[in-house]
Design an enzyme around this catalytic site. Structure first.
Site, short mmCIF file in Angstrom:
data_model
loop_
_atom_site.label_atom_id
_atom_site.label_comp_id
_atom_site.label_asym_id
_atom_site.label_seq_id
_atom_site.Cartn_x
_atom_site.Cartn_y
_atom_site.Cartn_z
N ARG A 71 33.45 7.07 28.78
CA ARG A 71 33.16 8.01 29.88
C ARG A 71 32.61 9.29 29.31
NH1 ARG A 71 37.75 9.27 34.23
NH2 ARG A 71 38.50 10.55 32.53
N THR A 88 30.47 14.50 32.93
CA THR A 88 30.13 13.89 34.23
C THR A 88 31.17 12.85 34.67
OG1 THR A 88 28.91 12.07 33.23
CG2 THR A 88 27.68 14.10 33.66
C1 PRP Z 1 39.10 5.10 29.58
C2 PRP Z 1 39.80 3.87 30.10
C3 PRP Z 1 38.77 3.29 31.02
C4 PRP Z 1 38.11 4.50 31.59
C5 PRP Z 1 38.65 4.73 32.97
O1 PRP Z 1 38.21 4.79 28.59
O2 PRP Z 1 40.21 2.99 29.09
O3 PRP Z 1 37.82 2.45 30.38
O4 PRP Z 1 38.46 5.60 30.74
O5 PRP Z 1 37.99 5.76 33.61
P1 PRP Z 1 37.08 5.54 34.88
O6 PRP Z 1 37.84 4.62 35.81
O7 PRP Z 1 36.93 6.92 35.42
O8 PRP Z 1 35.78 4.95 34.45
P2 PRP Z 1 37.36 5.91 27.79
O9 PRP Z 1 36.07 6.15 28.50
O10 PRP Z 1 38.23 7.09 27.55
O11 PRP Z 1 36.99 5.17 26.46
P3 PRP Z 1 37.93 4.68 25.24
O12 PRP Z 1 38.77 3.54 25.75
O13 PRP Z 1 36.95 4.27 24.20
O14 PRP Z 1 38.79 5.85 24.81
N1 URA Z 2 41.03 7.35 30.95
C1 URA Z 2 42.25 7.47 30.39
O1 URA Z 2 42.48 6.98 29.27
N2 URA Z 2 43.20 8.14 31.06
C2 URA Z 2 43.00 8.66 32.28
O2 URA Z 2 43.93 9.23 32.86
C3 URA Z 2 41.72 8.51 32.86
C4 URA Z 2 40.76 7.84 32.17
#
Ligand code: PRP
Ligand code: URA
Length: 214
Positions: free
Chosen positions: A109, A113
């Site tokens: 993410r 944004t």
């Molecule tokens: C986190 C989580 C989801 C996403 C959820 O991943 O594991 O994939 O955020 O958020 P959303 O529903 O708003 O899309 P992150 O983007 O932090 O990546 P990571 O697992 O590599 O840390």
């Molecule tokens: N991704 C995470 O890992 N935690 C949150 O609370 C939201 C998105």
């Protein structure tokens, strides 16, 4: 939206799952315990999510006599974690389905944004013939899950289950509305998102807590 009335949305209320989610929420829970408990929750959730697997009867011989008894049959399965944090649930599902193949979808993410960016997608063939179990501990805005399932459908995936440990109402509604055919399994439905799109009360950043980064 009243999720308890929605077809294909399953919010699990088992006390063992709730107890373990509390361990994940606790900020003093360290990486090793977090990883172990996330895997255990995935296994318990998988037990529920896989209750519609098909079986067939085969003959076995017990020490007493021959009998007909059920074994898992039908479609092959694929477990597809959304990287990184979904990896923390993969082993739990594989402990139930050791012959399942594993695909990977890479997403992160954008911190400003909150929109997902994809960087990797590799799925096992033939994906259209498999029951696909997508894992990600956090369903926040729902953007990552929606995009991941869009990819899977573009590649031919048809029977899709999505499993998350914690969901925000906003993300659950978005995922269910966009993909009403996908069965969604939620360990706990939390209150809301904050202004940084983190789930409240949540457990923080799942990827960082599983892998000990940050
Ligand atoms: C986190 C989580 C989801 C996403 C959820 O991943 O594991 O994939 O955020 O958020 P959303 O529903 O708003 O899309 P992150 O983007 O932090 O990546 P990571 O697992 O590599 O840390
Ligand atoms: N991704 C995470 O890992 N935690 C949150 O609370 C939201 C998105």
């Amino acid at each position: 939206m009243d999720f308890s009335k929605e077809e294909n949305v399953y919010i699990l209320d088992h006390p063992l799952i709730q107890h373990k989610i509390t361990r994940l929420r606790d900020k003093s829970t360290g990486t090793a315990e977090f990883r172990k408990v996330a895997g255990e929750i995935a296994m318990l959730m998988g037990y529920e999510a896989l209750r519609d697997l098909e079986t067939e009867m085969i003959e076995v011989e017990t020490p007493i006599e021959k009998t007909m008894a059920p074994v898992i049959s039908g479609r092959k399965q694929a477990v597809v974690p959304i990287l990184r944090a979904g990896l923390g649930m993969t082993e739990g599902i594989l402990s139930l389905l050791p012959t399942a193949k594993v695909g990977h979808i890479g997403m992160y993410r954008d911190e400003e944004t909150h929109k997902p960016h994809s960087y990797y997608c590799k799925l096992p063939d033939p994906i259209n013939e498999r029951i696909i179990i997508v894992t990600d501990p956090m369903l926040a805005t729902g953007g990552s899950a929606v995009d991941a399932i869009n990819f899977i459908k573009e590649k031919g995936g048809k029977i899709i289950k999505f499993m998350c440990i914690i969901a925000a109402p906003e993300g659950l509604e978005r995922l269910h509305t966009t993909h009403p055919d996908v069965q969604i399994y939620v360990g706990h439905l939390d209150r809301e998102l904050n202004k940084n799109a983190y789930i409240c009360p949540g457990l923080g950043d799942a990827g960082d807590r599983i892998f000990g980064t940050k």
